[in-house]
Design an enzyme around this catalytic site. Structure first.
Site, PDB file in Angstrom:
ATOM      1  N   HIS A  95     -19.627 -45.745  38.738  1.00 23.64           N
ATOM      2  CA  HIS A  95     -18.908 -46.025  39.986  1.00 23.64           C
ATOM      3  C   HIS A  95     -19.179 -47.406  40.551  1.00 23.64           C
ATOM      4  O   HIS A  95     -18.811 -47.665  41.699  1.00 23.64           O
ATOM      5  CB  HIS A  95     -19.278 -44.988  41.047  1.00 23.64           C
ATOM      6  CG  HIS A  95     -18.617 -43.664  40.885  1.00 23.64           C
ATOM      7  ND1 HIS A  95     -17.349 -43.379  41.356  1.00 23.64           N
ATOM      8  CD2 HIS A  95     -19.042 -42.529  40.289  1.00 23.64           C
ATOM      9  CE1 HIS A  95     -17.032 -42.135  41.073  1.00 23.64           C
ATOM     10  NE2 HIS A  95     -18.049 -41.586  40.426  1.00 23.64           N
ATOM     11  N   ARG A 150     -17.038 -47.830  54.484  1.00 23.10           N
ATOM     12  CA  ARG A 150     -18.435 -48.231  54.613  1.00 23.10           C
ATOM     13  C   ARG A 150     -18.515 -49.733  54.904  1.00 23.10           C
ATOM     14  O   ARG A 150     -17.764 -50.517  54.339  1.00 23.10           O
ATOM     15  CB  ARG A 150     -19.160 -47.891  53.305  1.00 23.10           C
ATOM     16  CG  ARG A 150     -20.645 -48.131  53.303  1.00 23.10           C
ATOM     17  CD  ARG A 150     -21.293 -47.389  52.124  1.00 23.10           C
ATOM     18  NE  ARG A 150     -20.629 -47.682  50.866  1.00 23.10           N
ATOM     19  CZ  ARG A 150     -21.003 -48.637  50.017  1.00 23.10           C
ATOM     20  NH1 ARG A 150     -22.028 -49.420  50.315  1.00 23.10           N
ATOM     21  NH2 ARG A 150     -20.377 -48.817  48.876  1.00 23.10           N
ATOM     22  N   LYS A 194     -16.936 -55.613  51.050  1.00 23.52           N
ATOM     23  CA  LYS A 194     -15.700 -55.034  51.585  1.00 23.52           C
ATOM     24  C   LYS A 194     -15.066 -55.949  52.632  1.00 23.52           C
ATOM     25  O   LYS A 194     -13.920 -55.764  53.010  1.00 23.52           O
ATOM     26  CB  LYS A 194     -15.969 -53.646  52.158  1.00 23.52           C
ATOM     27  CG  LYS A 194     -16.396 -52.643  51.075  1.00 23.52           C
ATOM     28  CD  LYS A 194     -16.712 -51.288  51.663  1.00 23.52           C
ATOM     29  CE  LYS A 194     -17.241 -50.315  50.624  1.00 23.52           C
ATOM     30  NZ  LYS A 194     -16.230 -49.842  49.671  1.00 23.52           N
ATOM     31  N   THR A 247     -10.917 -45.038  47.376  1.00 20.31           N
ATOM     32  CA  THR A 247     -10.016 -43.895  47.550  1.00 20.31           C
ATOM     33  C   THR A 247      -9.335 -43.935  48.911  1.00 20.31           C
ATOM     34  O   THR A 247      -8.266 -43.358  49.084  1.00 20.31           O
ATOM     35  CB  THR A 247     -10.766 -42.558  47.395  1.00 20.31           C
ATOM     36  OG1 THR A 247     -11.916 -42.559  48.252  1.00 20.31           O
ATOM     37  CG2 THR A 247     -11.201 -42.341  45.953  1.00 20.31           C
ATOM     38  N   LYS A 306      -5.420 -42.798  50.224  1.00 20.61           N
ATOM     39  CA  LYS A 306      -5.097 -41.934  51.361  1.00 20.61           C
ATOM     40  C   LYS A 306      -4.108 -42.622  52.291  1.00 20.61           C
ATOM     41  O   LYS A 306      -3.161 -41.993  52.797  1.00 20.61           O
ATOM     42  CB  LYS A 306      -6.383 -41.565  52.110  1.00 20.61           C
ATOM     43  CG  LYS A 306      -7.352 -40.742  51.281  1.00 20.61           C
ATOM     44  CD  LYS A 306      -8.758 -40.755  51.859  1.00 20.61           C
ATOM     45  CE  LYS A 306      -9.777 -40.233  50.854  1.00 20.61           C
ATOM     46  NZ  LYS A 306     -11.174 -40.469  51.252  1.00 20.61           N
TER      47      LYS A 306
END
Length: 841
Positions: A382, A574, A579, A681, A685
């Site tokens: 992952h 997170r 990110k 993910t 969504k």
């Protein structure tokens, strides 16, 4: 099965459920069940009962309806195995299961929401109020645990035999509060009022060893053997939660392990006056499953984390072998009956533990045991961040798991002999592939162990899987290319569309029928409706209602008022530097500066919505949360700006909050540095719920863009190849500040304390990190990001066109269902087929 005179068979229990009407789904039966549980299970008369007790009574009533399916599912699997059918079960090993609240999803999967509402109305109760009473189990950090939850939902929906194995942490991931803009961690006491969904199984217990030493001996046949003499033994007790499939009879099991002392009270110590020692073993043992991911900075934290991983893996493998022995088949058939999936590196100690169980406990020779092990395990990676691939120091491993270190040494010796035979004289390759990192302080490489002991290794997005082959697992790919494959992540549409967005789900079902819930490729039938003006109006009305719901929620949580007609620009995930929430924040500061400097400037009003938790020890991520809240404070209180721009940070982002946020988003921020995000993910969504994406070519963004069409995706930024090249050719972040006046102004305001009441120290670490290091290329991508955001604003002003793009995003997102992913795992890795469950028992 022969029935003993005094025994009760599962068939007796199943029949009893039916005879007592505890399986009935009628409103009258549900109403009576709630009253019965209030009185007989909870000891509270309806007249005096609190709302939380009503929730528990409803949850127990719903669980009763699952019990019949649960028992029949187990019987169906046993009957199929007994009839020598090709039955194979998935054992999904994951240190995290971020399940989310169970009540709503159980009602959706059973299809009884209407009946429950009627029963509650007759009792003077409200379903929404009871749903809000459920405490969310925080048994995961984010994407990894939520993926595991989606996968076991899909396994049940697809009627595939499966058990999810994990840890029953007493305290999950912390609850997040925001005080003066800073994250404050609050203990997650999710078990404070009990958990009505789980059933304790004191009859399903296993003993797990720690520490001590090993000794050699010869068995009855004269074979050389090793024996582990532990310093401490802990007992693992199973807690089972039913996992129902969607509108099928299958109800699989999530089995979480809780640690207990073998003896919880030492009478000898008590009688000699040592009262603390009398309960000492209980306290030490139960610490093992006390908290999710203890701080592993100090050595004691590292030890506890490794102990947690081994504890749940050992219990799970012992359980798997126990279930297998019921078939009466030889151990060589284990891989024909079970597929054990390692969800990231956390459970990878399972490779050594299964070898120990087979060789030491079941007395198999090494070679057949190794064949069984490799055929049983498959490994999902992952991460592309080398520092996230777990390693453990040899002294720690030796102290905690001495027998496993010996087994790993033996695996490594045999493996490196193979490597040397394939690559003669390549000592550097041997060092890179070794299970033991010899550079500096020696460490055990857990990802290496997983690769060597698994028959399949997969990434979780097409780009991620390709990058694994060329970066962190390159040597393993060159050695065993046939083991590597891709399984792009997916999310369950039951929770994230049907439950989270009932209005949109209803609109879709009225338009194309209901098969899309389990066959999301059917969503493609929405494409022609994008040209229908009436359908577009209905689509916008649903989105508007969802935005009104989110705006009301944010106001209750933060006091910030957002206008639902504005563009809702959302980044919830997170908090991490890769990110790049701070890239988003820098753009907001630039917009603020322009609105202040140019009174005539007009932009489509936009609400920037953030959410996410930072790891308690992650200094920079916690500064990023403070930055977002500091910018929000200035922007939201400035009348020159707040007519066009507002910022909100939603505290304590979790599954429950996500179900409100995903349906309301107009724009989904997926802006990680290319090559750093394995998949993601959240991006899926948002897309399924009709949000448009602004993002880089990273993780699953690449495939989302391919599916929805490049014209329906806002792309910006460096590619993974360009990131690699820039970093290796010599990246000077300050040069990007010098070349961009808007960026320079934003950085200047940060550095001079404009957003921190004149305090220049608060954000100095962030500013200096960006100016002198910028490991994740925030400044290099800033100009492209700002330009792309201008394209977003222009597109938003044409609402008809935006709605078409929104519809097409949903219509073309069917690939990103976890059902598709699980079908691929079943067909291409696990060789598992569905076993329909009969209720005629």
């Amino acid at each position: 099965m022969k029935k003993n005179q005094n025994s009760i068979t599962p068939q007796d229990l199943s029949a009893a459920v039916c005879e007592n009407n505890r399986a009935s789904l009628t409103p009258a039966a549900l109403k009576q069940a709630i009253l019965d549980h209030l009185l007989y299970s909870l000891g509270q008369p309806q007249q005096l009962v609190a709302r939380h007790a009503c929730y528990k009574a409803l949850a127990l009533s719903v669980r009763d309806r699952l019990q019949h399916r649960w028992i029949n599912t187990a019987l169906s699997y046993m009957d199929s195995a007994g009839a020598k059918q090709d039955v194979k079960m998935v054992c999904y090993l994951s240190a995290e299961f971020l399940m989310g609240p169970q009540l709503g999803s159980s009602l959706v999967n059973l299809g009884i929401e209407k009946e429950v509402r009627q029963a509650l109305t007759e009792l003077g109760l409200n379903l929404e109020e009871l749903l809000a009473q459920e405490e969310e189990p925080g048994l995961g950090n984010g994407g990894l645990g939520r993926l595991a939850a989606c996968y076991i939902d899909s396994l049940a929906t697809l009627e595939c035999p499966a058990i999810g194995y994990g840890v029953r942490y007493e305290f999950g991931i912390f609850d997040q509060e925001i005080r003066d803009g800073w994250q404050v961690e609050i203990t997650d006491k999710w078990l404070l009022n009990g958990n009505p969904w789980e059933i304790e199984r004191p009859d399903v217990t296993y003993y797990v060893n720690f520490g001590g030493f090993t000794e050699s001996y010869h068995d009855e046949q004269g074979s050389f053997r090793m024996r582990w003499v532990p310093h401490r033994v802990v007992k693992g007790i199973a807690y089972d939660t039913p996992i129902p499939g969607y509108r099928v009879n299958t109800c699989n099991t999530l089995r979480l392990w809780s640690a207990q002392a073998c003896e919880s009270f030492d009478f000898q110590a008590f009688n000699t006056g040592d009262y603390y020692e009398a309960v000492g073993d209980k306290v030490i043992s139960e610490t093992l499953t006390k908290v999710l991911y203890p701080n592993d900075e100090p050595e004691v934290g590292k030890k506890l984390r490794l102990a947690q991983q081994f504890f749940f893996v050992s219990c799970s493998l012992q359980d798997m072998l126990r279930i297998f022995t019921l078939t009466g088949e030889p151990l060589a058939s284990l891989p024909k009956r079970f597929a054990a999936q390692l969800n990231d590196t956390h459970p990878s100690i399972a490779v050594a533990e299964l070898m120990r169980l087979l060789v030491d406990e079941h007395k198999l020779a090494w070679d057949p045991a190794w064949d069984i092990t490799c055929q049983t395990f498959a490994y999902t990676n992952h991460t592309l961040l080398p520092e996230a691939l777990e390693t453990w120091s040899l002294p720690l491993f030796q102290e905690l798991l001495p027998r496993h270190l010996e087994i790993i040494y033996e695996i490594n010796a045999r493996f490196l002999d193979l490597v040397r035979s394939r690559y003669p004289g390549d000592s550097q390759r041997v060092a890179r592939l070794s299970l033991i990192d010899e550079a500096g302080a020696k460490r055990v490489r857990m990802a290496h162990l997983a690769c060597v002991g698994s028959h399949a290794v997969n990434g979780v997005a097409a780009l991620h899987s390709e990058l694994l082959k060329t970066s962190v697992l390159k040597d393993f790919y060159e050695l065993w290319p046939e083991r590597f494959n891709n399984k792009t992540n997916g999310v369950t549409p039951r929770r994230f569309m049907v439950l989270a967005n009932p209005q949109l789900s209803g609109l879709i079902t009225r338009a194309i029928g209901g098969e899309w819930v389990t066959r999301t490729e059917e969503l493609r039938r929405l494409e022609p409706l994008a040209a229908d003006a009436g359908f577009r109006r209905e689509w916008r009305a649903v989105k508007q209602a969802n935005k009104e719901r989110l705006a009301a929620f944010i106001h209750r949580q933060t006091g910030i008022t957002l206008e639902p007609t504005w563009l809702f620009d959302v980044q919830v995930k997170r908090i991490h530097e890769y990110k790049r929430q701070h890239l988003n924040a820098l753009h907001i500061i630039s917009l603020y500066c322009r609105l202040k400097a140019e009174p005539a400037f007009r932009m489509p009003p936009r609400a920037f919505i953030f959410g996410g938790k930072a790891a308690p020890g992650y200094f920079m991520a916690k500064r990023m949360i403070k930055l977002i809240n500091a910018v929000a404070e200035v922007v939201n209180n400035d009348p020159d700006v707040n007519r066009f721009l507002r910022v909100a940070f939603v505290p304590n982002f979790n599954v429950q909050n996500g179900e409100i946020i995903y349906p309301a988003a107009d724009l989904s921020e997926q802006i990680s540095t290319a090559g750093k995000e394995a998949s993601g993910t959240g991006n899926m969504k948002f897309t399924l719920n009709g949000a448009l994406t602004i993002g880089t070519l990273d993780g699953a963004n690449v495939e989302i863009r391919e599916e929805v069409g490049e014209e329906n995706f806002f792309l910006f930024g460096l590619t993974a190849e360009e990131v690699f090249r820039l970093q290796h050719e010599g990246y000077r972040p300050a040069s990007f500040i010098e070349a961009n006046p808007q960026l320079a102004e934003a950085m200047h305001l940060l550095a001079t304390g404009h957003f921190s009441h004149g305090d220049q120290e608060i954000f100095r670490p962030l500013v200096d990190n960006l100016r002198y290091h910028d490991h994740f290329l925030v400044l290099a991508d800033y100009a492209a990001y700002a330009a792309c955001q201008n394209r977003v604003s222009a597109a938003w002003e044409d609402q008809e066109s935006w709605t078409v793009m929104s519809i097409l995003n949903t219509a073309r997102a069917g690939k990103f269902s976890s059902d598709r992913a699980i079908r691929q795992y079943c067909e291409e890795i696990w060789n598992v087929r569905p076993i329909p469950v009969s209720m005629s028992r």
